[in-house]
Design an enzyme around this catalytic site. Structure first.
Site, PDB file in Angstrom:
ATOM      1  CB  SER A 133      -7.434   7.336   4.654  1.00  0.00           C
ATOM      2  OG  SER A 133      -6.448   6.349   4.530  1.00  0.00           O
ATOM      3  CD  GLU A 165      -3.948   7.559   1.642  1.00  0.00           C
ATOM      4  OE1 GLU A 165      -3.146   8.065   2.440  1.00  0.00           O
ATOM      5  OE2 GLU A 165      -5.049   7.104   1.977  1.00  0.00           O
ATOM      6  CG  ASP A 177      -4.377   0.475   2.502  1.00  0.00           C
ATOM      7  OD1 ASP A 177      -3.982  -0.696   2.670  1.00  0.00           O
ATOM      8  OD2 ASP A 177      -3.833   1.459   3.028  1.00  0.00           O
TER       9      ASP A 177
HETATM   10  C1  GLA Z   1      -0.523   0.557   4.691  1.00  0.00           C
HETATM   11  C2  GLA Z   1      -0.368   1.084   3.278  1.00  0.00           C
HETATM   12  C3  GLA Z   1      -0.448  -0.055   2.263  1.00  0.00           C
HETATM   13  C4  GLA Z   1       0.516  -1.180   2.607  1.00  0.00           C
HETATM   14  C5  GLA Z   1       0.382  -1.559   4.081  1.00  0.00           C
HETATM   15  C6  GLA Z   1       1.449  -2.535   4.527  1.00  0.00           C
HETATM   16  O1  GLA Z   1      -1.800   0.036   4.877  1.00  0.00           O
HETATM   17  O2  GLA Z   1      -1.358   2.051   3.005  1.00  0.00           O
HETATM   18  O3  GLA Z   1      -0.207   0.427   0.964  1.00  0.00           O
HETATM   19  O4  GLA Z   1       1.837  -0.831   2.283  1.00  0.00           O
HETATM   20  O5  GLA Z   1       0.459  -0.430   4.929  1.00  0.00           O
HETATM   21  O6  GLA Z   1       1.342  -3.738   3.857  1.00  0.00           O
END
Ligand code: GLA
Length: 390
Positions: A133, A165, A177
């Protein structure tokens, strides 16, 4: 499918459907999280890497105020106008794109000069915890900012995706991410500090690789579990701000020693949640020093500790992920292993000696199959270049 094949297929489908060539194509990769779990929204540290799989977004301007957005894999098209950009309840895949478009225009997409025709296609396995995503948001934001001649720095673009998001997709994620997808570099880890939002790249030596093992357990962060973990961390930070004689805004400000001394004032559950990001921050700092000295075994040991902390304290692991990590521990050529990303399913990230990759994959698949009856998808990951225009 290779990235080049994805690109070729996307451009061909775009031309066929819209009867014109795309004007701009952008690419953004997925990411693996290597160390530092649930630290990003606690303003802490993370080691991550952009991967060699990603998503392409192709776009051309429309003559009027309409927008057409097509998911290139199943060729479904969402239609809206500049005046009707809003979170959708059907074809929810569009929310990552429309949310990004919305916040690229500070919530006023009606101010855009014209609409567009867009299509995206990628090769990141869905539900694997590889941030498909975020990849979609980042290729969207690069392509649309180019289309409209909007210039913003990478961190601002990453935050636009994060806001999509939060408001369109319903996941209160941190910035990990999107930032990893933006700042990734070939052969390097990204070391992020989410207090100052600084993103350094740290070269990885040869003789080491990452292996992703996808459990077949469901990974969905758009339900309550991720949000409840984040809420517990915020509650704990508030508590520590009240009892520690120093400034505390996030768990980043709390040390393990302080948690030990003062945890008694927290509920058992909140205390258990809080210790995870606090410990993870310390592990990332230690891990950076170990990496500098080329101590892969030491770094790997911290990855195993990270997983224990997830398993026992944050409770964002599951049987399948635990089994993968336990199987990894028995293989000498695996330096470390842990769940990667949000948790509750998804993938484990293993730090491995690449010369033993086949043997490692076979051993893990065998153990997993014996327990769960099916095989996990396993792939070697090459840390790769971050998002860019094609
Ligand atoms: C997901 C969330 C991130 C982060 C990770 C855990 O990927 O999108 O922002 O919090 O979990 O580290």
């Amino acid at each position: 499918m290779l990235n080049q094949e994805v690109y070729d297929e996307l451009v061909a489908k775009f031309e066929k459907l819209y009867g014109m060539k795309p004007e701009i194509v952008a690419y953004a990769p997925g990411r693996i999280e290597v160390l530092g779990n649930h630290t990003d929204y606690n303003e802490g540290y993370v080691f991550s890497a952009a991967i060699d799989k990603g998503t392409f977004f192709a776009v051309a301007p429309a003559a009027d105020r309409t927008c057409e957005l097509t998911a290139g894999d199943f060729m479904e098209t969402a239609r809206f106008t500049l005046d009707t950009v809003a979170p959708a309840k059907e074809m929810t895949w569009q929310n990552y794109v429309t949310g990004t478009f919305n916040w690229l225009f500070d919530g006023e997409p009606a101010k855009a000069a014209h609409g567009w025709k867009g299509m995206f296609l990628g090769n990141i396995p869905l539900g694997a915890g590889l941030s498909s995503s975020a990849a979609l948001e980042m290729c969207t934001v690069l392509a649309l900012s180019k289309l409209y001649g909007i210039e913003k720095d990478k961190t601002t673009l990453a935050k636009i995706g994060q806001k999509a998001e939060h408001t369109f997709a319903g996941c209160p994620c941190g910035l990990l991410d999107q930032a990893s997808s933006m700042y990734g570099k070939e052969g390097a880890l990204v070391k992020s500090d989410f207090r100052s939002n600084t993103f350094e790249t740290v070269p990885m030596g040869d003789g080491v690789a990452f292996m992703m093992v996808k459990s077949n357990a469901k990974h969905a962060l758009v339900d309550g579990a991720y949000a409840s973990r984040r809420a517990a961390c915020e509650e704990a930070a508030k508590y520590f701000a009240g009892v520690l004689r120093k400034k505390v805004t996030h768990l980043r400000d709390v040390t393990m020693a302080e948690w030990v001394l003062y945890r008694g004032g927290l509920s058992e559950t909140v205390a258990r949640r809080a210790v995870h990001p606090i410990g993870e921050d310390e592990r990332v700092v230690q891990g950076a020093a170990l990496l500098e000295n080329g101590d892969l075994k030491g770094f790997g040991a911290l990855m195993y500790d990270s997983h224990e902390s997830s398993r026992n304290w944050f409770e964002n692991s599951c049987e399948e992920l635990d089994a993968i990590v336990d199987a990894a521990k028995a293989i000498p050529e695996v330096y470390g292993a842990r769940l990667s990303g949000g948790g509750f399913g998804g993938s484990c990230c293993l730090l491995v000696d690449p010369s033993a990759a086949d043997r490692i994959a076979a051993a893990i698949a065998r153990e997993y199959k014996a327990k769960f009856g099916d095989e996990p998808a396993i792939s070697l990951i090459k840390p790769s270049e971050g998002a860019h225009l094609v």
